[in-house]
Design an enzyme around this catalytic site. Structure first.
Site, PDB file in Angstrom:
ATOM      1  N   PHE A  39      26.843  50.896  52.540  1.00 61.33           N
ATOM      2  CA  PHE A  39      25.414  50.642  52.376  1.00 61.33           C
ATOM      3  C   PHE A  39      24.666  51.947  52.234  1.00 61.33           C
ATOM      4  O   PHE A  39      23.497  51.995  52.120  1.00 61.33           O
ATOM      5  CB  PHE A  39      24.864  49.833  53.541  1.00 61.33           C
ATOM      6  CG  PHE A  39      25.654  48.560  53.778  1.00 61.33           C
ATOM      7  CD1 PHE A  39      26.074  47.796  52.694  1.00 61.33           C
ATOM      8  CD2 PHE A  39      25.999  48.156  55.041  1.00 61.33           C
ATOM      9  CE1 PHE A  39      26.819  46.641  52.898  1.00 61.33           C
ATOM     10  CE2 PHE A  39      26.738  47.000  55.255  1.00 61.33           C
ATOM     11  CZ  PHE A  39      27.143  46.245  54.177  1.00 61.33           C
ATOM     12  N   SER A  45      15.164  43.858  53.697  1.00 65.17           N
ATOM     13  CA  SER A  45      16.192  44.344  54.620  1.00 65.17           C
ATOM     14  C   SER A  45      17.581  43.902  54.146  1.00 65.17           C
ATOM     15  O   SER A  45      18.551  44.667  54.197  1.00 65.17           O
ATOM     16  CB  SER A  45      15.906  43.805  56.023  1.00 65.17           C
ATOM     17  OG  SER A  45      17.044  43.868  56.815  1.00 65.17           O
ATOM     18  N   TRP A  94      18.539  45.970  51.163  1.00 65.44           N
ATOM     19  CA  TRP A  94      18.899  47.329  51.573  1.00 65.44           C
ATOM     20  C   TRP A  94      20.411  47.421  51.797  1.00 65.44           C
ATOM     21  O   TRP A  94      21.023  48.452  51.501  1.00 65.44           O
ATOM     22  CB  TRP A  94      18.155  47.691  52.871  1.00 65.44           C
ATOM     23  CG  TRP A  94      18.549  49.018  53.440  1.00 65.44           C
ATOM     24  CD1 TRP A  94      17.973  50.229  53.176  1.00 65.44           C
ATOM     25  CD2 TRP A  94      19.609  49.286  54.378  1.00 65.44           C
ATOM     26  NE1 TRP A  94      18.600  51.224  53.872  1.00 65.44           N
ATOM     27  CE2 TRP A  94      19.614  50.677  54.621  1.00 65.44           C
ATOM     28  CE3 TRP A  94      20.554  48.501  55.028  1.00 65.44           C
ATOM     29  CZ2 TRP A  94      20.516  51.287  55.487  1.00 65.44           C
ATOM     30  CZ3 TRP A  94      21.456  49.099  55.884  1.00 65.44           C
ATOM     31  CH2 TRP A  94      21.424  50.477  56.106  1.00 65.44           C
ATOM     32  N   HIS A  95      20.992  46.320  52.283  1.00 61.47           N
ATOM     33  CA  HIS A  95      22.416  46.370  52.610  1.00 61.47           C
ATOM     34  C   HIS A  95      23.305  46.463  51.386  1.00 61.47           C
ATOM     35  O   HIS A  95      24.415  46.991  51.461  1.00 61.47           O
ATOM     36  CB  HIS A  95      22.821  45.138  53.440  1.00 61.47           C
ATOM     37  CG  HIS A  95      22.391  45.247  54.869  1.00 61.47           C
ATOM     38  ND1 HIS A  95      21.126  44.946  55.277  1.00 61.47           N
ATOM     39  CD2 HIS A  95      23.053  45.651  55.978  1.00 61.47           C
ATOM     40  CE1 HIS A  95      21.022  45.149  56.574  1.00 61.47           C
ATOM     41  NE2 HIS A  95      22.179  45.584  57.033  1.00 61.47           N
ATOM     42  N   GLY A  96      22.848  45.925  50.277  1.00 64.39           N
ATOM     43  CA  GLY A  96      23.710  46.011  49.107  1.00 64.39           C
ATOM     44  C   GLY A  96      23.076  45.350  47.909  1.00 64.39           C
ATOM     45  O   GLY A  96      22.188  44.504  48.046  1.00 64.39           O
TER      46      GLY A  96
END
Lengths: 343, 476
Positions: free
Chosen positions: B476, B316, B319-321
């Site tokens: 993102f 997770s 996923w953001h960066g």
């Protein structure tokens, strides 16, 4: 009529009508030194700082051989003392961190040309598409004040052409309808200054504190910020033919030619990536070719630092700014080249 | 196109005006065209990616249904194409840099290739949404759709295309296929959501965002200034992201759609688990359903459960960066969850005692404690350099200069002042759950809403930030 519809209509009416109170509030807080803006296409009347006429006298006294105009790109590249020493000529730096083409144009017209000096060359430093983007950093209009005359019709016309689309007119119309600009002038300080007023009820310590707070976030306290400073070149700005007539570039070239000045535009190289010069999109390459042709057919010169093998990453500090050592090396090399070109 | 622009307002008014004059199929055609205009407004080449993703997922799902014995291959095609695209655009440079660093560590100095393209906005959102369609078809929980148009509208639906909330196919596709009717109550509530969203973005998020940016630009922050900046960032990211969600949900209602809620006043959470039930709900549930549960979820115990939690949170974060600080942020929240669970096992909660003032105090302390833990997480999220994180965490208040204490307090108060409407709203909603004190039936409620809308617009006119910032989650 269903209740939900009445509620919706009432809310829509509230949305449109309640802000009209701003007009009344603005009327209760008239601004004493309100003056018409020299950029009415951009803003309404406001307080403004006076024109800095001392600059003209300083230029006349110095009679510089070279004038350097620009923002921190020029400031972090040109050390006036080094430039003067190596070139053996006098140099007048007219720099303002965070400035844009509007300020550069006003400085050229109202300080350099108006002073009557005749330098061998006037250098204007810029990044990528700055020269044809009149809106680049124009929001802080107060920063233009000291270089602007009471009327700047040519600049205003350029701004109007660039902003002359429906959306800008609509936004200006909304602001005018609600007197938002006038209301903002006194409401915004209430919201932004209350903590300082609560912490320092008296004027003098409060002013000192705010100054100290500003200094605390000054350039010397900032970390290297690749991302913050490297505003990615948007290909949409790289349309030379679309934007050139909506920019100050033709005005700068016209006025310089009229005054018999040699205008040299220096496109700085942005921060190298992965040991190579920064990426140049096809649109940007096309743009630079068009820019060069345009400048050179109008008596100017374009120096493009991009791809210069000697401008390596070790010269850079944060973002596109050079380090102190990089500035010294750049200044020496630049002065050498200028000495050969303008003996 | 961005929500907080007049371009969008005009675009949206035109779309809505045309939309309700068309039959259902015409509405979907218009939605697809509008969504592609919205997405390709600045960079038309982005459309190639979303269109490719749509066609591949549509064909994969159809293939799964037609050749059930080969559905694994079609699923693999969908996974490889979606994650391949995401991986290429978002993680290529991260991967190459790290490979380069590892090779350098063993004495092999190579210059890794650098991908010189900008990250297509929203790619993480729509690839995850598209994946939910093929995974659900693969699992047999959803039938493959015959209409490419419907699938394309589901994936590209413009109100939530760029920054969510991520919608499940099982939730949104039926709405795309159904005949929609204009509902005045839905439109009214959508209007309020949009006004509130614009207010949060333009007045709160952008103003405190400037403060946060200033603090995080400092090379030598003090303890007080840093944490005031972290507080400002906490307000910014919540106001910014929830504003996008509100505008997305509000504008969807005008088109006859209902999107799922994405935030439930997360800063009033009392535990890490509670926080993740309230923050970016659509992403949390996506990871829960497609990563955590398939790994074994809470059915597993001990080390396997801990592994499931950590894998889910680390992914997770990633996923953001494409940066290690996001991984660290995810891992931090995973550890918090493990610790609270371990704490519950070691020290089971005492039976509830009284609900009066002492109960209220416990709630306040728990909420404040969780907020402080969340702030530590936001520091990891916002600082992209590892050495800066280490330096920040070593700062102590007693080494600060007196002036820095004042400046920290000033930044905090400024950010807190801007965030007051958020806190009021959260506390008010939390203490009125299940009630409808401002029902449309009551004139008083309607009047309050009208005044609130007017006040919000007036605030936007005079207090909107002079620096317009992009929605954070766009990156993102």
């Amino acid at each position: 009529m269903p209740n939900a519809l009445k509620s919706l209509l009432l809310s829509a009416a509230g949305l449109l009508l309640v802000p009209l109170a701003l007009r009344g509030a603005a009327a209760l807080h008239p601004i004493p030194d309100l003056q018409p803006s020299y950029l009415p296409a951009l803003e309404g009347p406001r307080e403004r700082a006076p024109f800095d006429a001392d600059r003209l006298a300083q230029l006349r006294r110095l009679q510089p051989a070279f004038v350097v105009i620009g923002d921190s790109m020029a400031g972090s590249r040109i050390d006036p003392a080094v430039f003067a020493r190596v070139s053996g000529q006098s140099v007048a730096p007219l720099l303002y961190a965070g400035s844009g083409p509007a300020w550069w144009y006003l400085v050229l017209k109202n300080w350099v040309i108006a002073s009557g000096v005749h330098p061998k060359a006037v250098f204007i430093f810029f990044r990528d598409t700055n020269l044809t983007n009149v809106l680049f950093r124009i929001d802080a209009t107060w920063s233009l004040d000291t270089a602007a005359l009471p009327r700047e019709d040519d600049l205003n016309a350029v701004v109007a052409r660039r902003r002359g689309n429906l959306f800008y007119r609509l936004r200006s119309g909304i602001d005018a309808l609600y007197a938002a600009t006038e209301a903002r002038r006194w409401i915004e300080p209430l919201v932004t200054q209350w903590p300082a007023q609560a912490m320092f009820p008296y004027h003098r310590p409060r002013t000192a504190f705010l100054q100290a707070a500003n200094d605390r976030f000054g350039l010397e306290h900032l970390r290297p910020m690749d991302a913050a400073d490297m505003q990615a070149t948007e290909d949409r700005e790289a349309d030379f033919d679309e934007f050139v007539d909506k920019s100050e570039l033709p005005l700068m070239l016209r006025d310089a030619q009229g005054a018999g000045l040699r205008l040299v535009f220096v496109r700085v190289q942005r921060r190298p990536v992965g040991g190579r010069p920064p990426y140049q999109s096809p649109a940007l390459q096309r743009y630079v070719r068009r820019l060069r042709a345009y400048i050179e057919t109008r008596g100017g010169t374009l120096i493009d630092d991009t791809g210069d093998p000697e401008q390596t990453l070790d010269l850079y500090e944060d973002g596109d700014h050079l380090s102190r050592e990089g500035r010294r090396r750049y200044s020496e090399r630049f002065a050498e080249r200028v000495r050969l070109r303008f003996p | 196109m961005i929500f907080h622009s007049l371009d969008f307002v005009v675009f949206f008014v035109v779309v809505v005006a045309l939309y309700w004059r068309l039959p259902q199929r015409g509405q979907n055609v218009l939605l697809l065209v509008a969504s592609y205009v919205f997405y390709g407004y600045v960079h038309p080449w982005f459309l190639i990616l979303i269109a490719s993703s749509t066609v591949i997922d549509y064909l994969s799902a159809r293939g799964m249904e037609r050749w059930p014995d080969r559905r694994g291959r079609f699923m693999a095609l969908s996974v490889v194409s979606n994650f391949g695209m995401l991986g290429f655009f978002k993680y290529f440079n991260f991967f190459a840099d790290n490979v380069g660093a590892v090779l350098a560590a063993v004495g092999l100095h190579v210059s890794p290739p650098v991908l010189r393209v900008i990250l297509p906005v929203g790619i993480s959102f729509y690839t995850f949404q598209a994946m939910s369609y093929t995974v659900d078809v693969y699992r047999g929980e959803l039938r493959a759709r015959r209409s490419l148009l419907d699938v394309a509208v589901f994936i590209s639906f413009f109100p939530h295309l760029v920054a969510g909330p991520i919608q499940r196919a099982s939730y949104l596709l039926p709405q795309v296929e159904a005949k929609r009717t204009f509902s005045i109550p839905a439109a009214a509530s959508g209007f309020y959501l949009m006004v509130w969203g614009f207010f949060k973005k333009l007045v709160i998020a952008d103003n405190v965002g400037v403060l946060a940016n200033k603090v995080f630009a400092l090379s030598d922050p003090s303890f007080e200034i840093l944490w005031a900046g972290v507080f400002a960032f906490a307000i910014q990211i919540y106001a910014d992201f929830s504003a996008y969600t509100d505008i997305a949900r509000g504008s969807s209602r005008w088109l006859g759609f209902e999107l799922t809620e994405n935030f439930d006043h997360p800063y009033l959470a009392r535990t890490p688990a509670d926080f993740w039930r309230r923050w970016n709900i659509s992403l949390s549930t996506w990871f829960r359903d497609y990563v955590y549960i398939p790994l074994g979820g809470s059915r597993a115990t001990g080390a396997v459960w801990a592994r499931n939690v950590m894998v889910t949170f680390v992914l997770s974060g990633l996923w953001h960066g494409a940066s290690w600080n996001y991984v660290l942020w995810g891992a931090y929240h995973g550890v918090l969850l493990l610790l609270t669970r371990a704490h519950r096992i070691l020290r089971p909660p005492a039976p509830r005692r009284g609900s009066g003032a002492s109960g209220g105090l416990v709630v306040v302390l728990q909420t404040a404690g969780m907020f402080l833990l969340t702030l530590v997480g936001w520091l990891l999220f916002r600082e992209t350099e590892f050495h800066a994180i280490v330096r920040d965490l070593q700062l102590v208040p007693w080494r600060s200069a007196p002036q820095d204490r004042h400046i920290g307090l000033y930044v905090f108060l400024l950010a807190f002042g801007y965030s007051l409407p958020l806190w009021f709203q959260s506390v008010w909603v939390e203490t009125h759950r299940g009630e409808h004190p401002l029902s449309d039936q009551a004139w008083r409620g309607a009047l309050v809403r009208a005044l609130a809308c007017g006040a919000a617009f007036a605030a936007i006119l005079v207090l909107r930030s002079r620096t317009s910032l992009d929605f954070i989650y766009f990156q993102f």
